[in-house]
Each structure stands twice: as C-alpha cells, then as structure tokens.
Design a protein around this motif. Structure first.
Motif, PDB file in Angstrom:
ATOM      1  N   GLN A  11     -17.652   8.184  -2.141  1.00  0.00           N
ATOM      2  CA  GLN A  11     -16.615   7.343  -1.560  1.00  0.00           C
ATOM      3  C   GLN A  11     -15.767   6.757  -2.682  1.00  0.00           C
ATOM      4  OE1 GLN A  11     -16.225   6.771   1.828  1.00  0.00           O
ATOM      5  NE2 GLN A  11     -17.807   8.302   2.154  1.00  0.00           N
ATOM      6  N   MET A  12     -14.449   6.894  -2.584  1.00  0.00           N
ATOM      7  CA  MET A  12     -13.551   6.281  -3.554  1.00  0.00           C
ATOM      8  C   MET A  12     -12.854   5.120  -2.862  1.00  0.00           C
ATOM      9  SD  MET A  12     -11.936   9.225  -5.895  1.00  0.00           S
ATOM     10  CE  MET A  12     -11.277   7.940  -6.886  1.00  0.00           C
ATOM     11  N   GLU A  13     -12.871   3.991  -3.499  1.00  0.00           N
ATOM     12  CA  GLU A  13     -12.250   2.807  -2.926  1.00  0.00           C
ATOM     13  C   GLU A  13     -10.742   2.920  -3.043  1.00  0.00           C
ATOM     14  OE1 GLU A  13     -12.405  -1.948  -3.544  1.00  0.00           O
ATOM     15  OE2 GLU A  13     -14.225  -0.805  -3.867  1.00  0.00           O
ATOM     16  N   GLN A  14     -10.052   2.555  -1.978  1.00  0.00           N
ATOM     17  CA  GLN A  14      -8.600   2.578  -1.971  1.00  0.00           C
ATOM     18  C   GLN A  14      -8.075   1.171  -1.731  1.00  0.00           C
ATOM     19  OE1 GLN A  14      -7.311   5.389   0.984  1.00  0.00           O
ATOM     20  NE2 GLN A  14      -7.454   7.079  -0.471  1.00  0.00           N
ATOM     21  N   ASN A  15      -6.896   0.954  -2.264  1.00  0.00           N
ATOM     22  CA  ASN A  15      -6.199  -0.296  -2.005  1.00  0.00           C
ATOM     23  C   ASN A  15      -5.399  -0.145  -0.724  1.00  0.00           C
ATOM     24  OD1 ASN A  15      -6.963  -1.691  -4.427  1.00  0.00           O
ATOM     25  ND2 ASN A  15      -5.650  -0.238  -5.512  1.00  0.00           N
ATOM     26  N   ARG A  16      -5.403  -1.182   0.075  1.00  0.00           N
ATOM     27  CA  ARG A  16      -4.649  -1.155   1.328  1.00  0.00           C
ATOM     28  C   ARG A  16      -3.644  -2.291   1.309  1.00  0.00           C
ATOM     29  NH1 ARG A  16      -7.114   2.225   4.834  1.00  0.00           N
ATOM     30  NH2 ARG A  16      -9.273   2.729   4.411  1.00  0.00           N
ATOM     31  N   THR A  17      -2.482  -1.980   1.868  1.00  0.00           N
ATOM     32  CA  THR A  17      -1.450  -3.015   1.967  1.00  0.00           C
ATOM     33  C   THR A  17      -0.605  -2.756   3.203  1.00  0.00           C
ATOM     34  OG1 THR A  17       0.275  -4.190   0.753  1.00  0.00           O
ATOM     35  CG2 THR A  17       0.255  -1.822   0.529  1.00  0.00           C
ATOM     36  N   ASN A  18      -0.127  -3.803   3.805  1.00  0.00           N
ATOM     37  CA  ASN A  18       0.757  -3.700   4.966  1.00  0.00           C
ATOM     38  C   ASN A  18       2.198  -3.735   4.472  1.00  0.00           C
ATOM     39  OD1 ASN A  18      -1.260  -3.628   6.981  1.00  0.00           O
ATOM     40  ND2 ASN A  18      -1.518  -5.835   6.780  1.00  0.00           N
ATOM     41  N   ILE A  19       2.999  -2.827   5.023  1.00  0.00           N
ATOM     42  CA  ILE A  19       4.410  -2.756   4.637  1.00  0.00           C
ATOM     43  C   ILE A  19       5.265  -2.717   5.892  1.00  0.00           C
ATOM     44  CG2 ILE A  19       3.930  -1.573   2.459  1.00  0.00           C
ATOM     45  CD1 ILE A  19       4.969   1.003   3.969  1.00  0.00           C
ATOM     46  N   MET A  20       6.573  -2.957   5.712  1.00  0.00           N
ATOM     47  CA  MET A  20       7.524  -2.921   6.817  1.00  0.00           C
ATOM     48  C   MET A  20       8.676  -2.026   6.387  1.00  0.00           C
ATOM     49  SD  MET A  20       7.996  -4.388   9.833  1.00  0.00           S
ATOM     50  CE  MET A  20       7.734  -6.116  10.097  1.00  0.00           C
ATOM     51  N   ILE A  21       8.919  -0.975   7.172  1.00  0.00           N
ATOM     52  CA  ILE A  21      10.042  -0.076   6.916  1.00  0.00           C
ATOM     53  C   ILE A  21      10.770   0.121   8.233  1.00  0.00           C
ATOM     54  CG2 ILE A  21      10.764   2.249   6.223  1.00  0.00           C
ATOM     55  CD1 ILE A  21       8.312   2.380   4.409  1.00  0.00           C
ATOM     56  N   ALA A  22      12.077  -0.101   8.208  1.00  0.00           N
ATOM     57  CA  ALA A  22      12.940   0.080   9.383  1.00  0.00           C
ATOM     58  C   ALA A  22      12.416  -0.711  10.581  1.00  0.00           C
ATOM     59  CB  ALA A  22      13.090   1.556   9.722  1.00  0.00           C
ATOM     60  N   GLY A  23      11.926  -1.895  10.299  1.00  0.00           N
ATOM     61  CA  GLY A  23      11.470  -2.772  11.370  1.00  0.00           C
ATOM     62  C   GLY A  23      10.106  -2.430  11.932  1.00  0.00           C
ATOM     63  N   LYS A  24       9.425  -1.462  11.342  1.00  0.00           N
ATOM     64  CA  LYS A  24       8.102  -1.076  11.837  1.00  0.00           C
ATOM     65  C   LYS A  24       7.067  -1.388  10.764  1.00  0.00           C
ATOM     66  CE  LYS A  24       9.794   2.606  14.783  1.00  0.00           C
ATOM     67  NZ  LYS A  24       9.826   4.034  15.025  1.00  0.00           N
ATOM     68  N   SER A  25       5.900  -1.840  11.205  1.00  0.00           N
ATOM     69  CA  SER A  25       4.822  -2.198  10.289  1.00  0.00           C
ATOM     70  C   SER A  25       3.889  -1.003  10.117  1.00  0.00           C
ATOM     71  CB  SER A  25       4.047  -3.390  10.866  1.00  0.00           C
ATOM     72  OG  SER A  25       3.007  -3.739   9.997  1.00  0.00           O
ATOM     73  N   TYR A  26       3.494  -0.785   8.867  1.00  0.00           N
ATOM     74  CA  TYR A  26       2.585   0.308   8.535  1.00  0.00           C
ATOM     75  C   TYR A  26       1.520  -0.226   7.577  1.00  0.00           C
ATOM     76  CZ  TYR A  26       6.482   3.246  10.116  1.00  0.00           C
ATOM     77  OH  TYR A  26       7.488   3.814  10.842  1.00  0.00           O
ATOM     78  N   GLN A  27       0.366   0.424   7.612  1.00  0.00           N
ATOM     79  CA  GLN A  27      -0.661   0.108   6.623  1.00  0.00           C
ATOM     80  C   GLN A  27      -0.773   1.311   5.697  1.00  0.00           C
ATOM     81  OE1 GLN A  27      -4.972  -0.106   7.474  1.00  0.00           O
ATOM     82  NE2 GLN A  27      -4.831  -2.168   6.593  1.00  0.00           N
ATOM     83  N   LEU A  28      -0.559   1.055   4.382  1.00  0.00           N
ATOM     84  CA  LEU A  28      -0.681   2.109   3.382  1.00  0.00           C
ATOM     85  C   LEU A  28      -2.003   1.943   2.649  1.00  0.00           C
ATOM     86  CD1 LEU A  28       2.783   2.331   1.561  1.00  0.00           C
ATOM     87  CD2 LEU A  28       1.876   3.831   3.316  1.00  0.00           C
ATOM     88  N   ALA A  29      -2.583   3.068   2.275  1.00  0.00           N
ATOM     89  CA  ALA A  29      -3.815   3.039   1.494  1.00  0.00           C
ATOM     90  C   ALA A  29      -3.672   4.052   0.371  1.00  0.00           C
ATOM     91  CB  ALA A  29      -5.006   3.380   2.367  1.00  0.00           C
ATOM     92  N   GLY A  30      -4.124   3.672  -0.802  1.00  0.00           N
ATOM     93  CA  GLY A  30      -4.050   4.583  -1.941  1.00  0.00           C
ATOM     94  C   GLY A  30      -4.808   4.011  -3.114  1.00  0.00           C
ATOM     95  N   GLN A  31      -4.937   4.811  -4.137  1.00  0.00           N
ATOM     96  CA  GLN A  31      -5.652   4.371  -5.333  1.00  0.00           C
ATOM     97  C   GLN A  31      -4.796   3.452  -6.192  1.00  0.00           C
ATOM     98  OE1 GLN A  31      -7.002   7.947  -7.220  1.00  0.00           O
ATOM     99  NE2 GLN A  31      -8.590   8.295  -5.703  1.00  0.00           N
ATOM    100  N   GLU A  32      -3.483   3.498  -6.009  1.00  0.00           N
ATOM    101  CA  GLU A  32      -2.609   2.606  -6.749  1.00  0.00           C
ATOM    102  C   GLU A  32      -2.765   1.190  -6.229  1.00  0.00           C
ATOM    103  OE1 GLU A  32      -1.636   5.472  -5.448  1.00  0.00           O
ATOM    104  OE2 GLU A  32      -1.151   6.661  -7.214  1.00  0.00           O
ATOM    105  N   SER A  33      -2.273   0.239  -7.003  1.00  0.00           N
ATOM    106  CA  SER A  33      -2.391  -1.170  -6.609  1.00  0.00           C
ATOM    107  C   SER A  33      -1.540  -1.459  -5.381  1.00  0.00           C
ATOM    108  CB  SER A  33      -1.951  -2.072  -7.764  1.00  0.00           C
ATOM    109  OG  SER A  33      -0.542  -1.977  -7.952  1.00  0.00           O
ATOM    110  N   GLY A  34      -1.918  -2.507  -4.670  1.00  0.00           N
ATOM    111  CA  GLY A  34      -1.145  -2.935  -3.510  1.00  0.00           C
ATOM    112  C   GLY A  34       0.275  -3.284  -3.906  1.00  0.00           C
TER     113      GLY A  34
END
Length: 167
Positions: A13-36
């Motif tokens: 298991q590799m730990e990922q960073n998760r962050t909530n973002i807003m694009i074009a008025g819609k909310s998304y949750q991104l996950a990746g190895q890069e920082s939030g």
C-alpha cells in the motif's frame, strides 16, 4: 491508498495525499503522491484557464465536451510551449557554459603570458642594474682621469701594459 504489485511481496500500500478542489463550480477530491499544496496549485491553474475561457461567448456556447476539449488542447499548448522555452534556456545555458570555458582558457593563457613577461622583466631589470653599475664605474674612472688622478692613471697604464704584453 494505491496498490502496487511487487514480485517479492505481492501488493504493498502506498499512501497518497488527498485534497478537495473546485473546478468550474464542481467539487472534486484528488489523490496523489504529490503534496496537497501541489495538487491544489494544479487545480488552480485549470480553474484559471476555465475562467479565462469562460469570458468568451464562443466558448460558453459550446457543449461541455467541446469546452473540456478546448481546455485540454490549450493546456497541452501551454505545456509544449513551456517545454520549448525550457529547451531554449538549456541551449542558451550550454552556449554560455562554452563561452565561460573559453574565457577561462583565455584567462589562463593570459596569466601564463603575464608570468612570462614578469620573469623577462625581472631579468631585464637585473641586467639594467648591472649595466647601470658598470656605467657608474666607467664614469668614475673617466672623472678620475679628467682630474688627473695619478692612481687612476697608473692603474690605466698598468691595464694598457698588460694588454700590450698579451698581444
């Protein structure tokens, strides 16, 4: 968590960073190895492009699919232009490095020539001082002869006699 298959142990298991973002008025949750923070900067860039294009009536009149395609093409264009600019900077750096190496070589050559000139100058100064001393002796001898100094006349006579006997 992202699952990665390894030959030795199966899955890890590799730990990922998760962050909530807003694009074009819609909310998304991104996950990746890069920082939030990095993921947020990506989202801000995309949102900025979306806002820029949304100012155009022709963009707003397109279907959502076509809007997304136009944004993707524009972002890809930015990416490739940035790559070209970086390549140009890398070439310029390489050229400047070559110029620096050439100038360093010229400096080394000039230092060698400078050292050679300094050595020659020291030799010439030594020869000059020696000749200056010889000239001073010669002038003293001439002065004594003019004054009629019998010691110098006798010495000169002895030198002349020695030269005649040698011949």
């Amino acid at each position: 968590m992202q699952r990665i298959n390894t030959k030795e142990s199966g899955y890890i298991q590799m730990e990922q960073n998760r962050t909530n973002i807003m694009i074009a008025g819609k909310s998304y949750q991104l996950a990746g190895q890069e920082s939030g923070e990095y993921l947020s900067r990506l989202a801000e860039y995309i949102e900025g492009k979306y806002q820029e294009f949304s100012q155009e009536v022709s963009f707003r009149s397109q279907s959502v699919d076509k809007q997304q395609l136009l944004l993707q093409i524009n972002i890809a264009d930015d990416y490739f232009k940035s790559k070209e600019q970086i390549s140009a900077y890398v070439r310029q750096c390489a050229e400047k490095d070559a110029e620096i190496r050439e100038l360093e070589q010229k400096i080394a050559d000039m230092k060698t020539r400078y050292d050679t000139v300094q050595n020659e100058m020291k030799k010439l100064q030594g020869a000059y001082q020696q000749m200056k001393g010889q000239l001073a002796q010669y002038e003293r001898g001439n002065e004594l002869r003019r004054q009629g100094n019998p010691v110098s006349q006798n010495r000169n006579q002895q030198e002349n006699d020695g030269k005649q006997t040698e011949a």
